[in-house]
Design an enzyme around this catalytic site. Structure first.
Site, PDB file in Angstrom:
ATOM      1  N   HIS A  17       0.851  -1.208   0.000  1.00 39.21           N
ATOM      2  CA  HIS A  17       0.000   0.000   0.000  1.00 39.21           C
ATOM      3  C   HIS A  17       0.882   1.251   0.000  1.00 39.21           C
ATOM      4  O   HIS A  17       0.623   2.206  -0.740  1.00 39.21           O
ATOM      5  CB  HIS A  17      -0.883   0.057   1.258  1.00 39.21           C
ATOM      6  CG  HIS A  17      -1.914  -1.019   1.355  1.00 39.21           C
ATOM      7  ND1 HIS A  17      -2.047  -1.823   2.463  1.00 39.21           N
ATOM      8  CD2 HIS A  17      -2.893  -1.409   0.493  1.00 39.21           C
ATOM      9  CE1 HIS A  17      -3.059  -2.666   2.281  1.00 39.21           C
ATOM     10  NE2 HIS A  17      -3.584  -2.438   1.091  1.00 39.21           N
ATOM     11  N   ARG A  90      -0.864  -6.001  -8.058  1.00 42.44           N
ATOM     12  CA  ARG A  90       0.311  -6.846  -7.799  1.00 42.44           C
ATOM     13  C   ARG A  90       0.571  -7.815  -8.943  1.00 42.44           C
ATOM     14  O   ARG A  90       1.702  -8.218  -9.167  1.00 42.44           O
ATOM     15  CB  ARG A  90       0.104  -7.663  -6.525  1.00 42.44           C
ATOM     16  CG  ARG A  90       0.154  -6.850  -5.252  1.00 42.44           C
ATOM     17  CD  ARG A  90      -0.419  -7.589  -4.094  1.00 42.44           C
ATOM     18  NE  ARG A  90      -1.803  -7.947  -4.415  1.00 42.44           N
ATOM     19  CZ  ARG A  90      -2.659  -8.491  -3.573  1.00 42.44           C
ATOM     20  NH1 ARG A  90      -2.275  -8.782  -2.352  1.00 42.44           N
ATOM     21  NH2 ARG A  90      -3.893  -8.760  -3.937  1.00 42.44           N
ATOM     22  N   SER A 128      -2.692  -7.898   2.542  1.00 40.17           N
ATOM     23  CA  SER A 128      -3.137  -7.852   3.939  1.00 40.17           C
ATOM     24  C   SER A 128      -3.551  -9.243   4.398  1.00 40.17           C
ATOM     25  O   SER A 128      -3.337  -9.611   5.555  1.00 40.17           O
ATOM     26  CB  SER A 128      -4.307  -6.882   4.094  1.00 40.17           C
ATOM     27  OG  SER A 128      -3.883  -5.574   3.823  1.00 40.17           O
TER      28      SER A 128
END
Ligand code: PNS
Length: 152
Positions: A17, A90, A128
């Site tokens: 992030h 990603r 995450s």
């Protein structure tokens, strides 16, 4: 004034992030980093904790504000008059999902443009959910997290 929203769960904020935020911070007058709150999915870390971590990590950026919101991201963008939505990518799996979301959002508000920013390659394995899994099993998450973010 060029205003963007970078929405996400940030449960917790990761180095991935941060790499996206560092890339877009110079492009906008104001960026709202917006924690999407879903009452049916409370997440792993309390929203207030996620907010504190983001505030700490992003304290050096004077054009960034951390907020949380309920409901549609597109409605938040309209309210804030933010015509740019930032999302990190990603890999190609992210791209397929994000492209569909960007197209749906643009149908909901045709003035909204989504910007896809690739994370730095060294962070492309970090999500995450991976961090939460390592944390739950007692592993060391520090290499995935910005300095100062200590999971508890
Ligand atoms: O970090 P995440 O989990 O990828 O963030 C997802 C988030 C919060 C950005 C997404 O779930 C979202 O936008 N939720 C709000 C509801 C909404 O607008 N859904 C998309 C409709 S096209």
């Amino acid at each position: 004034m060029k205003i963007a929203v970078f929405p996400g769960s940030f449960d917790p904020v990761t180095l991935g992030h941060l790499s996206v935020i560092e890339a877009v911070a110079p492009l906008f007058d104001k960026i709202y980093v917006a924690i999407g709150v879903n009452a049916d999915k409370p997440g792993c870390f309390p929203v207030e904790q996620r907010k504190q971590w983001l505030q700490q990590v992003l304290s050096s950026f004077d054009n960034i504000e951390i907020i949380d919101y309920n409901g549609l991201t597109v409605d938040l963008c309209k309210t804030l008059n933010a015509k740019f939505l930032v999302r990190g990518l990603r890999n190609v799996i992210d791209f397929q999902y994000e492209k569909d979301m960007a197209e749906a959002n643009r149908k909901l508000w045709p003035e909204l443009q989504t910007l896809f920013i690739p994370t730095l390659p060294e962070y492309s394995c970090i999500s995450s959910s991976v961090v939460r899994d390592v944390f739950r099993h007692g592993g060391d998450c520090s290499q995935f997290l910005p300095k100062g973010v200590k999971l508890k």
